[in-house]
Enzyme design. Sequence first.
Site, PDB file in Angstrom:
ATOM      1  N   ASN A 268       0.872  -1.180   0.000  1.00 45.06           N
ATOM      2  CA  ASN A 268       0.000   0.000   0.000  1.00 45.06           C
ATOM      3  C   ASN A 268       0.908   1.229   0.000  1.00 45.06           C
ATOM      4  O   ASN A 268       1.554   1.522   0.995  1.00 45.06           O
ATOM      5  CB  ASN A 268      -0.873  -0.024   1.268  1.00 45.06           C
TER       6      ASN A 268
ATOM      7  N   LYS B 287       0.088   4.324  -0.158  1.00 40.56           N
ATOM      8  CA  LYS B 287      -0.496   5.523   0.476  1.00 40.56           C
ATOM      9  C   LYS B 287      -0.312   6.735  -0.450  1.00 40.56           C
ATOM     10  O   LYS B 287      -0.340   6.582  -1.661  1.00 40.56           O
ATOM     11  CB  LYS B 287       0.129   5.762   1.847  1.00 40.56           C
TER      12      LYS B 287
ATOM     13  N   HIS C 220      -9.229   0.809   5.138  1.00 37.84           N
ATOM     14  CA  HIS C 220      -7.917   1.006   5.781  1.00 37.84           C
ATOM     15  C   HIS C 220      -8.085   1.943   6.978  1.00 37.84           C
ATOM     16  O   HIS C 220      -8.894   2.870   6.937  1.00 37.84           O
ATOM     17  CB  HIS C 220      -6.930   1.591   4.763  1.00 37.84           C
TER      18      HIS C 220
ATOM     19  N   GLU D  40      -6.464   4.379   8.002  1.00 38.64           N
ATOM     20  CA  GLU D  40      -6.307   5.820   7.721  1.00 38.64           C
ATOM     21  C   GLU D  40      -7.575   6.386   7.077  1.00 38.64           C
ATOM     22  O   GLU D  40      -7.929   7.541   7.296  1.00 38.64           O
ATOM     23  CB  GLU D  40      -5.060   6.043   6.844  1.00 38.64           C
TER      24      GLU D  40
ATOM     25  N   GLU E 260      -4.999  -5.338  10.694  1.00 34.54           N
ATOM     26  CA  GLU E 260      -3.994  -4.289  10.858  1.00 34.54           C
ATOM     27  C   GLU E 260      -4.237  -3.576  12.183  1.00 34.54           C
ATOM     28  O   GLU E 260      -5.029  -2.621  12.237  1.00 34.54           O
ATOM     29  CB  GLU E 260      -4.102  -3.280   9.710  1.00 34.54           C
TER      30      GLU E 260
ATOM     31  N   GLY F  23       2.692   2.054  10.683  1.00 30.43           N
ATOM     32  CA  GLY F  23       3.594   3.186  10.507  1.00 30.43           C
ATOM     33  C   GLY F  23       4.332   3.576  11.772  1.00 30.43           C
ATOM     34  O   GLY F  23       4.955   4.631  11.834  1.00 30.43           O
TER      35      GLY F  23
ATOM     36  N   SER G   9       3.819  -2.374  10.200  1.00 31.62           N
ATOM     37  CA  SER G   9       5.286  -2.359  10.308  1.00 31.62           C
ATOM     38  C   SER G   9       5.931  -3.674   9.882  1.00 31.62           C
ATOM     39  O   SER G   9       6.902  -4.121  10.498  1.00 31.62           O
ATOM     40  CB  SER G   9       5.715  -1.953  11.720  1.00 31.62           C
TER      41      SER G   9
HETATM   42  C1  PEP Z   1      -0.517  -0.024   5.969  1.00 30.26           C
HETATM   43  O1  PEP Z   1      -0.516   1.094   5.512  1.00 30.26           O
HETATM   44  O2  PEP Z   1      -1.436  -0.805   5.666  1.00 30.26           O
HETATM   45  C2  PEP Z   1       0.573  -0.436   6.832  1.00 30.26           C
HETATM   46  C3  PEP Z   1       0.501  -1.607   7.417  1.00 30.26           C
HETATM   47  O3  PEP Z   1       1.613   0.444   7.004  1.00 30.26           O
HETATM   48  P1  PEP Z   1       3.073   0.134   7.633  1.00 30.26           P
HETATM   49  O4  PEP Z   1       3.553  -1.140   6.991  1.00 30.26           O
HETATM   50  O5  PEP Z   1       3.906   1.307   7.265  1.00 30.26           O
HETATM   51  O6  PEP Z   1       2.878  -0.034   9.103  1.00 30.26           O
END
Ligand code: PEP
Length: 249
Positions: A9, A11, A95, A97, A167, A173, A213
């Site tokens: 992803n 973003k 997601h 976000e 998630e 992040g 992460s």
């Molecule tokens: C994500 O945006 O779905 C995500 C898991 O981000 P990150 O890997 O940066 O934690």
Amino acid sequence: MRRPFIAGNWKMYKTNSEAEETIRYLKDKLKEIENVDIMIAPPYTALTIAAGITAGSNIYLGAQNVHYENEGAYTGEISPPMLVSAGCRYVIIGHSERRQYFGCTDKDVNLRLKSAVRSGLKTVVCIGEKLEERESGKTFDILSSQLSESLKNLSEEEKNMLIVAYEPVWAIGTGKTATPDIAEEAHKYIRGKIADMYGRDFASGVRILYGGSVKPDNIRDLMAQDNIDGALVGGASLDAESFSKIVNF
Ligand code: PEP
């Protein structure tokens, strides 16, 4: 046997020229991979370029969000048929976000999922608890209600186009990955809940990705867990070398 699925992803990162460079590298680096489904979700603006480069390759394209109407006066939104026409096979829905900054609810997720499938898109539905919810012992209640609402009344076709991504919001992040044990505990719960909703047969085949992460140095331990079938990767998917390493777990 569930086939591993690794998704990136991107973003709101990468201009078209940056996207082009990354995708060309990935296409070459990952061309021998046959046992993993690979998907990248660039920003909308780079989808058409990405589709041109990935055509005929083993890298599928996804979008990061979608509206549930096919067209209309919804300034700034993108519809399922538009994504299909831009070359997408997948879409990420719900997601954290989108939930946090743009008011996406579980009801929206359900509408978007159904609409996306009507256009032939496979869906990656994201769920996960916030830090305060985990700390107050509510993780499973939150996952349960997110699943009940987001995956409500799914038809056979909708179920067949479904991938779930766990998630935990506190791991996105932040550099704080859930340990493999913590992630596995949540994945096992999610599979059990899906079995309650749609039966064991379906639940045992549905893929559940972990996101939060994920990096080249933790993917292997995560993938070794019984109920973790892949990863939704944010930050580490922006760097072609690190995403390739993750795909090659
Ligand atoms: C994500 O945006 O779905 C995500 C898991 O981000 P990150 O890997 O940066 O934690």
